[in-house]
Design an enzyme around this catalytic site. Structure first.
Site, PDB file in Angstrom:
ATOM      1  N   GLU A   7       0.753  -1.285   0.083  1.00  0.00           N
ATOM      2  CA  GLU A   7      -0.155   0.333   0.050  1.00  0.00           C
ATOM      3  C   GLU A   7       0.731   1.161  -0.062  1.00  0.00           C
ATOM      4  O   GLU A   7       0.512   2.512  -0.540  1.00  0.00           O
ATOM      5  CB  GLU A   7      -0.984  -0.097   1.237  1.00  0.00           C
ATOM      6  N   LYS A   8       1.995   1.238   0.595  1.00  0.00           N
ATOM      7  CA  LYS A   8       2.820   2.466   0.764  1.00  0.00           C
ATOM      8  C   LYS A   8       4.411   2.054   0.622  1.00  0.00           C
ATOM      9  O   LYS A   8       4.640   0.680   1.129  1.00  0.00           O
ATOM     10  CB  LYS A   8       2.604   3.139   2.057  1.00  0.00           C
ATOM     11  N   ASP A 103      -2.946  -2.510   3.220  1.00  0.00           N
ATOM     12  CA  ASP A 103      -3.347  -2.518   4.822  1.00  0.00           C
ATOM     13  C   ASP A 103      -4.764  -3.485   5.106  1.00  0.00           C
ATOM     14  O   ASP A 103      -5.376  -3.688   4.275  1.00  0.00           O
ATOM     15  CB  ASP A 103      -3.634  -1.056   5.353  1.00  0.00           C
ATOM     16  N   ASP A 105      -7.537  -3.785   6.087  1.00  0.00           N
ATOM     17  CA  ASP A 105      -9.092  -3.251   6.210  1.00  0.00           C
ATOM     18  C   ASP A 105      -9.700  -2.930   4.949  1.00  0.00           C
ATOM     19  O   ASP A 105      -8.926  -3.178   3.747  1.00  0.00           O
ATOM     20  CB  ASP A 105      -8.863  -1.760   7.072  1.00  0.00           C
ATOM     21  N   TYR A 330      -0.680  -2.897  13.446  1.00  0.00           N
ATOM     22  CA  TYR A 330      -1.329  -2.273  12.571  1.00  0.00           C
ATOM     23  C   TYR A 330      -2.328  -1.497  13.341  1.00  0.00           C
ATOM     24  O   TYR A 330      -3.084  -1.828  14.199  1.00  0.00           O
ATOM     25  CB  TYR A 330      -2.046  -2.930  11.549  1.00  0.00           C
ATOM     26  N   ARG A 332      -4.993   1.041  12.640  1.00  0.00           N
ATOM     27  CA  ARG A 332      -6.184   1.257  12.192  1.00  0.00           C
ATOM     28  C   ARG A 332      -7.226   0.505  12.556  1.00  0.00           C
ATOM     29  O   ARG A 332      -8.175   0.227  11.625  1.00  0.00           O
ATOM     30  CB  ARG A 332      -6.075   1.976  10.607  1.00  0.00           C
TER      31      ARG A 332
END
Length: 643
Positions: A7-8, A103, A105, A330, A332
């Protein structure tokens, strides 16, 4: 060649560290020693196109265009990150196997999925995409995740839920913002009236609370306490509170408080120097289990209570502890549970806590790692688990004070899972005095258990051991003068708690019945950003430790119909979006009714709007500029910077 799409960049580097060496860094990717490649997104590489991309005439804001509903949805690259998108598209074409490493989610699921689809992946190659779920960026944890890949097909409902939310937000926000802006301009207003399906009801919560406080009129009410002794010769005195009978109902408010002082005074006089009879006495030993490990909202609420931190401060610190320092998992997450096999890591995690934070060294020594309580529950863990410390050994002395405090909170909450229950005795006595009913309650600690980790002074009321039928002596009755209090202004902690349990603020009784206690306004990942957005738009302000609506914010809520400013519809949306992720509702069943509703909402706005909007402040400070900067994809869409 296997391509891992993170994702990043920080997540990409963590994946690469877990792959065979030597590594070769290239533009926008890393080649591993076994020929696999790791590349990454930089937040959302794709965004919804502007309305004029569907029809050039939509560039002008006109009532006749509304509602704008695309027949075929289109995405476009984000200008700042278009180069990375090109790199990914090229690598995706070259790869034999794709691994999705967004991520864990729903937003992270969609973020990478949309790049894969935008790159034209189809057929067997699409069906064979694998999913790597990473909640811990330490090398060993990432290696375990890579060894336990799942089919990305299992996560289609999660991605569909995020897609439905993104498109619904676009439809709702764009159409209603245009409609109410046009209406406001007819009334002489010069700015943009930004309407959002989460931000507007959230502002409504605060504005209504402020108004309720302003209009509150305090009223006196009265309680009666009986001061009791086992007999006239004892020195120990305990109290019991009067419970008004049904005959007193005409003299009480809806909450059962006595409003007539003379009535309370009469009761106090009648029980003074009188015998009292014990009707019942219950003495129970009770236990309180340790609180579950944190999800993001729980962490933000506790940090706000303990340290006064804003939701964004906590999220920023937690994100740094996760990505930069690799000290927590993680952040979030919306889960407060852990997979059962994670219990095997407890020894290493607690050793790391003892090493990293001297203040918790003794707490680790006293922990009983054989305890395996309710937190370890596979049925409540899917894409991600609760926020806990990692097994990384790194002193917290170099952290800034906010990060250090957040780490301590996460570590204490995790350690509490390895402590015994808090045990206490609870006594309740029902006592009759001159035909009146009085109740006395007391609680006394038996053993601290997990509460030893959270030291705080607890008041203990005295209540002797009594027996049914025992005769006591009422030394005197006492009237306690009290006044009704207004509700408190929202703080960071109470506003987050309200967003996390929105059912309390929903007015529709039928909807309230179907909402769960955990149904919220926004998601774990978006709540901090939504609150900050309202501050940036100058709709909210901080006054001391409280959060209040500004004049502009209050006028905006007063100008909009209740249906847009109450949390009812948004709470229903969140419930339905969660149902999509659980395969209990379809995308069409959510989005199509919304499209139908938009037309009627806009028609009603045209009829009702101008009269209400005429009261808006003349100055549109904070409206237009901030709206133009807003991205309609929401959530992580704003996190576009390189890390």
């Amino acid at each position: 060649m296997k391509l891992y799409i993170a994702e990043k960049p920080s997540l990409g580097r963590a994946v690469a560290d877990a792959l065979p060496k030597p590594h070769r860094k290239a533009d926008g990717c890393i080649y591993a020693g076994n020929g696999d490649v790791v590349s990454w997104c930089i937040g959302h590489l794709l965004t919804q196109v502007d309305p004029e991309a569907y029809d050039p005439s939509f560039k002008q804001w006109k009532f006749e265009h509304l509602p704008i509903i695309p027949e075929q949805w289109k995405l476009k690259s984000v200008a700042k990150t278009s180069k990375q998108l090109s790199i990914l598209k090229k690598l995706i074409k070259q790869a034999d196997q794709l691994v999705h490493v967004g991520d864990p989610d729903r937003e992270g699921q969609l973020l990478v999925d949309e790049v894969i689809h935008f790159s034209g992946v189809k057929g067997n190659k699409l069906k064979q995409v694998e999913r790597c779920l990473i909640s811990d960026l330490t090398v060993n944890a990432v290696k375990r995740s890579i060894q336990n890949l799942r089919s990305n097909q299992d996560f289609i409902p999660l991605s569909t839920s995020a897609l439905a939310r993104t498109r619904a937000d676009w439809l709702y926000g764009l159409n209603l913002t245009r409609a109410y802006t046009l209406l406001a301009q007819k009334s002489g207003y010069k700015g943009v009236i930004s309407v959002g399906r989460v931000q507007t009801p959230l502002l409504g919560l605060v504005a209504r609370r402020d108004k309720e406080i302003e209009q509150f009129v305090s009223k006196p009410f009265y309680e009666v306490l009986a001061h009791l002794m086992e007999n006239k010769n004892t020195e120990q005195v305990f109290t019991a509170k009067w419970q008004p009978s049904e005959a007193c109902a005409p003299y009480q408010d809806p909450e059962g408080r006595v409003l007539i002082k003379a009535l309370a005074g009469n009761v106090a006089t009648r029980i003074t120097d009188q015998p009292a009879t014990v009707l019942s006495f219950i003495n129970k030993n009770k236990k309180q289990v340790a609180p579950l490990p944190y999800n993001l909202s729980g962490l933000q609420i506790d940090a706000a209570k303990r340290f006064g931190y804003s939701a964004q401060q906590v999220l920023d610190a937690a994100q740094a502890l996760y990505e930069r320092h690799k000290l927590i998992t993680y952040p979030r997450s919306d889960s407060r549970y852990l997979p059962r096999n994670h219990h095997q890591q407890a020894k290493y995690v607690t050793q790391a806590v003892a090493n990293n934070e001297p203040l918790l060294h003794q707490a680790v020594q006293d922990a009983n790692l054989s305890i395996k309580g309710r937190a370890w529950n596979d049925s409540k863990v899917d894409a991600h688990h609760a926020i806990i410390p990692t097994d990384t050994k790194k002193s917290t002395s170099s952290l800034d004070i906010v990060a250090k405090n957040i780490y301590q909170l996460v570590a204490r909450q995790y350690l509490s899972q390895f402590y015994d229950d808090y045990c206490y005795a609870e006594c309740v006595a029902e006592i009759e005095i001159n035909k009146g009913l009085f109740i006395s309650k007391a609680k006394s600690k038996q053993s601290d258990g997990w509460k030893v980790l959270f030291p705080q002074k607890e008041t203990e009321n005295f209540l002797p051991t009594l027996k049914k039928g025992q005769i006591l002596y009422c030394q005197r009755g006492e009237v306690i003068d009290k006044n009704t209090q207004p509700p408190a202004h929202f703080t960071d902690a109470t506003l987050l708690a309200a967003m996390s349990n929105i059912a309390r603020f929903v007015k529709d009784s039928e909807l309230k019945k179907v909402l769960k206690e955990t149904d919220g306004l926004g998601t774990e990942a978006t709540r901090a950003g939504i609150i900050e957005l309202l501050f940036k738009r100058q709709f909210l302000q901080r006054i001391g430790k409280t959060i209040q609506a500004t004049e502009v914010g209050r006028k905006l809520i007063e100008s909009l119909p209740d249906s847009l400013t109450l949390p009812d519809m948004t709470a229903l949306w969140e419930m339905q979006l969660n149902a999509i992720s659980q395969k209990q509702q379809s995308y069409q069943g959510f989005v199509f009714p919304l499209q139908d509703q938009l037309g009627s909402i806009i028609s009603k706005a045209i009829v009702d709007g101008p009269q209400a909007l005429i009261n808006l402040p003349a100055s549109p400070t904070g409206f237009k500029k901030s709206f133009r900067k807003k991205r309609t994809t929401g959530g992580k869409a704003s996190r576009l910077k390189k890390d």
